[in-house]
Design an enzyme around this catalytic site. Structure first.
Site, PDB file in Angstrom:
ATOM      1  N   SER A 107       2.607  11.693  -1.848  1.00 25.64           N
ATOM      2  CA  SER A 107       1.549  11.110  -2.668  1.00 25.64           C
ATOM      3  C   SER A 107       0.344  10.892  -1.767  1.00 25.64           C
ATOM      4  CB  SER A 107       2.006   9.771  -3.251  1.00 25.64           C
ATOM      5  OG  SER A 107       0.926   9.061  -3.823  1.00 25.64           O
ATOM      6  N   TYR A 125       6.202   0.607  -2.435  1.00 23.45           N
ATOM      7  CA  TYR A 125       6.002   2.010  -2.800  1.00 23.45           C
ATOM      8  C   TYR A 125       5.306   2.771  -1.675  1.00 23.45           C
ATOM      9  CZ  TYR A 125       3.847   6.123  -4.886  1.00 23.45           C
ATOM     10  OH  TYR A 125       3.423   7.412  -5.128  1.00 23.45           O
TER      11      TYR A 125
END
Length: 282
Positions: free
Chosen positions: A142, A155
């Site tokens: 990501s 995260y």
């Protein structure tokens, strides 16, 4: 085993892609199958992948946190093929909420899904790749593996870890003809925002972080769930390049905000970048 044939990326390969029940994984599995590859699509929700069968995709039930599921999935592939030529580690989810409000049990599960599960799967496909002197590990990270946002500590920790893990792995397996590629999506229109936003408000929607949590939820809805993000196809295109290129890049990034955020993180000071993120989440 004809190594030259394997290295000819115009040839078709056996691909396993995880997290294929929706979004990027679903779209990539369908596209890669349409391009002639043998594609096994894995996810916990087998019924969500039923539509992929029309394109020749082979669905497999897989909870990436369960050793038995991983072993069973690979055994299913070995019954028809010698092993996995290209592994796309795409399964993952976003755990959002204030660090203070998030239980360590939830944090550990975030690491089980986003890092340890894919690491175990990778361990088990590598022997076949080494034996044939060819393989490719494609990890969906990501932009969040390079940047940070409020309420995303656990995260972002998993994605930062995945980036470093992938870099080390790339050096370890290169002598065996195996490539490791990292995909860094920006804001993509998927279920991801819904999965993050609701639980985040449950954890931090009241108390000292309530205002910040509501602003972040509004940002997630705006950027991911209501047409503000890019379609999954922009990441599928990167996966196709990573799969079929004879010499893939080590990293590919695309999707809304991806390249601008990565550029700013590289060149701005921490304080300056903090200011940019605060402006985006307001």
């Amino acid at each position: 085993m004809n190594v030259d044939r394997l290295r000819d990326m115009s040839q078709k390969h056996t691909i396993l892609i995880t997290g294929a029940s929706s979004g990027i994984g679903f779209d990539a599995a369908r596209t890669l199958a349409q391009r002639g590859h043998t594609v096994y699509a894995a996810a916990r929700r087998l019924e969500k992948m039923e539509a992929l069968k029309a394109d020749g995709v082979i669905p497999i039930q897989l909870d990436i946190t369960k050793e038995k599921d991983i072993q069973n999935a690979l055994e299913t592939i070995r019954k028809s093929h010698q092993g996995v030529d290209i592994l796309i580690n795409n399964a993952g989810y976003g755990l959002y909420g204030a660090m203070e409000d998030t239980s360590l049990e939830d944090a550990r599960y975030q690491f089980e899904v986003n890092l340890f599960g894919l690491a175990r799967l990778t361990q088990l496909v590598l022997p076949h790749m080494r034996e044939q002197s060819f393989g490719r590990i494609i990890n969906t990270s990501s932009v969040g593996g390079k940047i940070y946002t409020p309420l995303g500590s656990w995260y972002h920790a998993t994605k930062h870890a995945l980036e470093g893990w992938s870099d080390c792995l790339r050096l370890e397996v290169a002598p065996f003809g195996i490539d490791v590629v990292i995909i860094e999506p920006g804001a993509i229109v998927t279920e991801f925002g819904d999965v993050m936003g609701g639980p985040m408000l449950e954890r931090s929607g009241k108390g000292p972080y309530a205002s910040m949590a509501q602003k972040m939820a509004d940002t997630l809805e705006r950027e991911m769930d209501k047409g503000g993000g890019s379609p999954p196809g922009v990441i599928t295109n990167l996966m196709v390049k990573a799969t079929e290129s004879s010499r893939p890049k080590t990293r590919y990034a695309n999707g809304k905000w991806a390249k601008p955020l990565l550029f700013m993180r590289r060149w701005l000071s921490d304080r300056a970048f903090d200011g940019i993120i605060k402006m985006m989440v307001r």
